[in-house]
Design a protein around this motif. Structure first.
Motif, PDB file in Angstrom:
ATOM      1  N   GLY A 137      -0.868  -9.238  -8.174  1.00 34.74           N
ATOM      2  CA  GLY A 137      -1.933 -10.220  -7.647  1.00 34.74           C
ATOM      3  C   GLY A 137      -3.334  -9.634  -7.620  1.00 34.74           C
ATOM      4  O   GLY A 137      -3.388  -8.339  -7.461  1.00 34.74           O
ATOM      5  N   PRO A 138      -4.361 -10.185  -7.297  1.00 39.31           N
ATOM      6  CA  PRO A 138      -5.780  -9.729  -6.941  1.00 39.31           C
ATOM      7  C   PRO A 138      -5.678  -9.097  -5.651  1.00 39.31           C
ATOM      8  O   PRO A 138      -6.865  -8.451  -5.358  1.00 39.31           O
ATOM      9  N   ASN A 139      -4.959  -9.242  -4.854  1.00 37.21           N
ATOM     10  CA  ASN A 139      -5.049  -8.360  -3.390  1.00 37.21           C
ATOM     11  C   ASN A 139      -3.973  -7.177  -3.344  1.00 37.21           C
ATOM     12  O   ASN A 139      -4.026  -6.558  -2.330  1.00 37.21           O
ATOM     13  N   VAL A 140      -3.537  -6.870  -4.516  1.00 32.44           N
ATOM     14  CA  VAL A 140      -2.608  -5.562  -4.602  1.00 32.44           C
ATOM     15  C   VAL A 140      -3.499  -4.350  -4.569  1.00 32.44           C
ATOM     16  O   VAL A 140      -4.673  -4.392  -5.332  1.00 32.44           O
ATOM     17  N   MET A 141      -3.218  -3.369  -3.690  1.00 37.14           N
ATOM     18  CA  MET A 141      -3.990  -2.234  -3.546  1.00 37.14           C
ATOM     19  C   MET A 141      -4.526  -1.460  -4.929  1.00 37.14           C
ATOM     20  O   MET A 141      -3.817  -1.665  -5.909  1.00 37.14           O
ATOM     21  N   VAL A 142      -5.501  -0.760  -4.909  1.00 34.81           N
ATOM     22  CA  VAL A 142      -5.901   0.206  -5.954  1.00 34.81           C
ATOM     23  C   VAL A 142      -4.645   1.356  -6.039  1.00 34.81           C
ATOM     24  O   VAL A 142      -4.585   1.649  -7.031  1.00 34.81           O
ATOM     25  N   GLY A 143      -4.463   1.717  -4.811  1.00 32.03           N
ATOM     26  CA  GLY A 143      -3.684   2.739  -4.841  1.00 32.03           C
ATOM     27  C   GLY A 143      -3.415   3.763  -3.665  1.00 32.03           C
ATOM     28  O   GLY A 143      -4.402   3.396  -2.825  1.00 32.03           O
TER      29      GLY A 143
ATOM     30  N   MET B 150      -5.732  -9.942 -14.163  1.00 33.11           N
ATOM     31  CA  MET B 150      -6.032 -11.249 -13.363  1.00 33.11           C
ATOM     32  C   MET B 150      -7.209 -11.190 -12.553  1.00 33.11           C
ATOM     33  O   MET B 150      -7.904 -10.228 -11.917  1.00 33.11           O
ATOM     34  N   SER B 151      -7.902 -12.146 -12.806  1.00 31.79           N
ATOM     35  CA  SER B 151      -9.389 -12.264 -12.205  1.00 31.79           C
ATOM     36  C   SER B 151      -9.528 -13.723 -11.818  1.00 31.79           C
ATOM     37  O   SER B 151      -9.373 -14.878 -12.262  1.00 31.79           O
ATOM     38  N   LEU B 152     -10.015 -13.846 -10.329  1.00 33.66           N
ATOM     39  CA  LEU B 152     -10.294 -15.051  -9.518  1.00 33.66           C
ATOM     40  C   LEU B 152     -11.807 -15.340  -9.912  1.00 33.66           C
ATOM     41  O   LEU B 152     -12.579 -14.319  -9.642  1.00 33.66           O
TER      42      LEU B 152
ATOM     43  N   PHE C 149       4.758 -18.383  -1.544  1.00 39.43           N
ATOM     44  CA  PHE C 149       3.791 -17.112  -1.766  1.00 39.43           C
ATOM     45  C   PHE C 149       2.416 -17.819  -1.978  1.00 39.43           C
ATOM     46  O   PHE C 149       2.142 -18.853  -2.307  1.00 39.43           O
ATOM     47  N   ALA C 150       1.366 -16.931  -1.672  1.00 41.42           N
ATOM     48  CA  ALA C 150       0.038 -17.188  -1.582  1.00 41.42           C
ATOM     49  C   ALA C 150      -0.407 -17.498  -3.135  1.00 41.42           C
ATOM     50  O   ALA C 150       0.181 -17.062  -3.913  1.00 41.42           O
ATOM     51  N   PRO C 151      -1.626 -18.323  -3.278  1.00 39.27           N
ATOM     52  CA  PRO C 151      -1.888 -18.429  -4.492  1.00 39.27           C
ATOM     53  C   PRO C 151      -2.314 -17.087  -5.353  1.00 39.27           C
ATOM     54  O   PRO C 151      -3.001 -16.243  -4.664  1.00 39.27           O
ATOM     55  N   GLU C 152      -2.044 -17.363  -6.570  1.00 36.20           N
ATOM     56  CA  GLU C 152      -2.405 -16.154  -7.644  1.00 36.20           C
ATOM     57  C   GLU C 152      -1.480 -15.044  -7.386  1.00 36.20           C
ATOM     58  O   GLU C 152      -1.749 -14.044  -8.344  1.00 36.20           O
TER      59      GLU C 152
ATOM     60  N   TRP D  72       2.258  -4.180 -11.047  1.00 36.11           N
ATOM     61  CA  TRP D  72       3.606  -4.700 -10.090  1.00 36.11           C
ATOM     62  C   TRP D  72       3.851  -3.675  -8.967  1.00 36.11           C
ATOM     63  O   TRP D  72       4.090  -2.479  -9.184  1.00 36.11           O
ATOM     64  N   LEU D  73       3.707  -4.130  -7.890  1.00 36.72           N
ATOM     65  CA  LEU D  73       3.921  -3.535  -6.634  1.00 36.72           C
ATOM     66  C   LEU D  73       5.285  -3.727  -5.971  1.00 36.72           C
ATOM     67  O   LEU D  73       5.732  -4.861  -5.800  1.00 36.72           O
ATOM     68  N   ASN D  74       6.247  -2.724  -5.819  1.00 37.46           N
ATOM     69  CA  ASN D  74       7.502  -2.790  -5.315  1.00 37.46           C
ATOM     70  C   ASN D  74       7.271  -2.816  -3.564  1.00 37.46           C
ATOM     71  O   ASN D  74       6.824  -1.640  -2.990  1.00 37.46           O
TER      72      ASN D  74
END
Length: 574
Positions: free
Chosen positions: A417-423, A1-3, A393-396, A440-442
């Motif tokens: 989404g684009p704001n989900v952490m790297v890890g 996903m890319s904004l 939900f926030a956009p994207e 996918w982040l739980n």
């Protein structure tokens, strides 16, 4: 996903904001002159010049351990806008936790406030540190903190040598005529910008890696939910080292040219209210505990002084709504009179307090998110809030609910989404537990979305209790009912021997006011407290389902141990 973001790293964002809003006030302590965007840019460039002189490179980690102050954000920008990695450390952490974070993150340098220096011991500073700086002066610390020189500059053996290095750099600062960032520097949007160590309710501190793209995407998402502009004034009361305050309370106003005001004292309710009268903030972030305390101590207590008024307020909705509207106007004035956005996040807001805010026409907003999502997942802005929900939900952001049974009304929320952490830093195993290969982040939260796309969070999946007939019992929902009582500060519901138990911490000051301590014996007071707890249990059970009934109550004599966002560390109290 890319904004398609106008600024996909913090160097580009900083360059834009510094130039666009150069004459605007950026940061200040309440009642002080403060620092403009242009002055902040010069400080950032001077710091970056010093970092390069000392050999700090892209990818190096620099920790910040301090209470809130204007220089905090300037140091944060100086680090991230040159491709180094900021490691914010909550000042509420124990010295052992701070020592662990510095060591685990492999921080090369540390910015620390004078107050934190007094709190920490030499052994709290890991041997991998090369430099320790004063956050107040932005210079290398001298011997005033009682730290030995080897904890300040690796390879510098004497205080004299250290001072020579400081003086040398001070001369360089006067000669600096740089007015722009180093254009040769290339920051990949997916490079790590910050590592934020969480202090969760499970007791497992993890280093959340957020990229430049995560943070700039979050800014785009925030700007679609709320209209923040250069005329806005933020009053900051939450710790900047927490992602909620750093992202929404610092980066969002910075990206939009607003000003941020800090309180250079312990932010007690009295000091916060005094600061509001001076700043007249338009925007502010809070955790539920702050507004819940204000409601109980300033508003509810007034309605309970008169027995007839108390009865009408609790039993006649028309009267309650009218009283709440009057109280809401007074609350707005006590907050400075110009508030347009009072953001509440970090934990679930009690339903009865939110009902007051709604009926009072108070401009509150609800935010839901995690450190792992930088932090926004969903939100509801003033005028679009709905009782008990967390907004849209926030956009994207994509979402799905993993249900145990096909016909379940709710499930465990997963987002992408684009704001989900790297890890998690240096922790592939725990990263894999919450973040799958498809991104996918739980979240670990249970909830559902209605036909209008509005999200409701029921509680943490780890906290849910299964009833004798298979019902889902959410401790947070029961706690919300318990905490309606004006004498209850906090509560925690859990299962013990297959029965629901509630630990309750009461407001002892208010309790004392309502009892004549001079004529009451210790035994009588103890009996009164036992009677009070039983009364709270009875009132609570009358308002909840039969399968959620509390069987026993326990007095919690000391305050619960909490996270920085004021959530109870449940594992410490079971």
């Amino acid at each position: 996903m890319s904004l398609n973001l106008s600024h996909n790293n913090l160097m580009a964002l900083a360059d834009h904001s510094f130039k666009t809003f150069s004459s605007n006030l950026l940061v200040t302590n309440v009642g002080e002159t403060g620092i403009t965007y242009q002055q902040a840019q010069q400080k950032v460039i001077e710091l970056q010049s010093m970092f390069k002189e000392l050999g700090v490179k892209q990818g190096d980690k620099i920790a910040i351990c301090s209470e809130n102050m204007p220089n905090w954000g300037i140091v944060y920008l100086a680090i991230t806008a040159m491709g180094a990695i900021a490691v914010p450390i909550l000042p509420d952490f124990h010295g052992n936790e701070i020592h662990h974070i510095i060591k685990h993150s492999e921080a090369k340098a540390l910015f620390v406030s004078e107050k934190m220096c007094l709190k920490l011991n030499e052994e709290d500073f890991s041997s991998n540190l090369s430099y320790v700086f004063s956050l107040e002066t932005l210079n290398l610390i001298e011997d005033k903190t009682q730290l030995h020189s080897e904890f300040m500059i690796k390879g510098v053996q004497t205080i004299t040598q250290m001072k020579e290095k400081v003086i040398s750099f001070a001369k360089q600062k006067k000669l600096l005529k740089i007015s722009d960032f180093d254009k040769r520097l290339i920051i990949n949007p997916h490079d790590i910008a910050v590592i934020i160590y969480t202090s969760g309710t499970t007791g497992q501190s993890k280093g959340v890696m957020l990229s430049h793209y995560n943070l700039t995407a979050q800014l785009y998402q925030a700007n679609t939910l709320a209209d923040i502009n250069e005329m806005d004034r933020f009053l900051s009361i939450l710790p900047l080292a927490h992602t909620f305050e750093c992202s929404v309370g610092f980066l969002v106003p910075f990206a939009n040219g607003a000003s941020i005001h800090y309180i250079n004292k312990v932010p007690s309710p009295k000091i916060i209210l005094a600061a509001m009268q001076k700043v007249k903030p338009t925007c502010m972030l809070s955790v539920p505990l702050v507004i819940e305390k204000i409601y109980k101590s300033k508003i509810l207590v007034e309605f309970h002084k008169n027995k007839v008024l108390k009865y009408l307020y609790e039993n006649v909705s028309v009267v309650r709504k009218k009283l709440n509207k009057i109280a809401g106007k007074k609350l707005m004035q006590s907050f400075g009179g110009e508030m347009k956005f009072f953001g509440i996040g970090g934990a679930k807001l009690s339903r009865f307090v939110e009902q007051f805010l709604l009926e009072a026409n108070f401009p509150y907003a609800i935010g839901y998110g995690l450190t792992e999502t930088a932090p926004i997942i969903a939100g509801a802005v003033p005028g679009k809030t709905r009782l008990g929900t967390t907004g849209v939900f926030a956009p994207e952001i994509e979402y799905r609910f993993i249900k145990q049974h096909e016909n379940d009304h709710e499930g465990e929320l997963h987002v992408r989404g684009p704001n989900v952490m790297v890890g998690y830093y240096k922790d592939k195993e725990r990263t894999a537990e919450v973040l799958d290969a498809e991104g996918w982040l739980n979240t670990g939260d249970l909830g559902y979305v209605d036909e209008q796309g509005i999200l409701t969070i029921s509680g943490r999946s780890k906290n849910v209790i299964i009833g004798s007939s298979g019902e889902n019992i959410y401790p947070e929902a029961i706690e919300s009912v318990i905490e309606q009582h004006p004498l209850v500060v906090d509560s925690m519901v859990y299962e013990l021997d297959k029965k629901l138990v509630a630990k309750i911490h009461i407001d002892y000051d208010l309790f004392d006011e309502q009892h004549n301590l001079k004529t009451s014996s210790d035994a009588e007071l103890h009996e009164d407290i036992i009677s009070l707890l039983e009364s709270i249990k009875k009132e609570t059970n009358q308002q909840i389902s039969s399968f959620s009934q509390i069987r026993s109550v326990i007095e919690q004599t000391e305050p619960f141990i909490k996270t920085p966002t004021k959530k109870i560390k449940r594992y410490l109290h079971m």
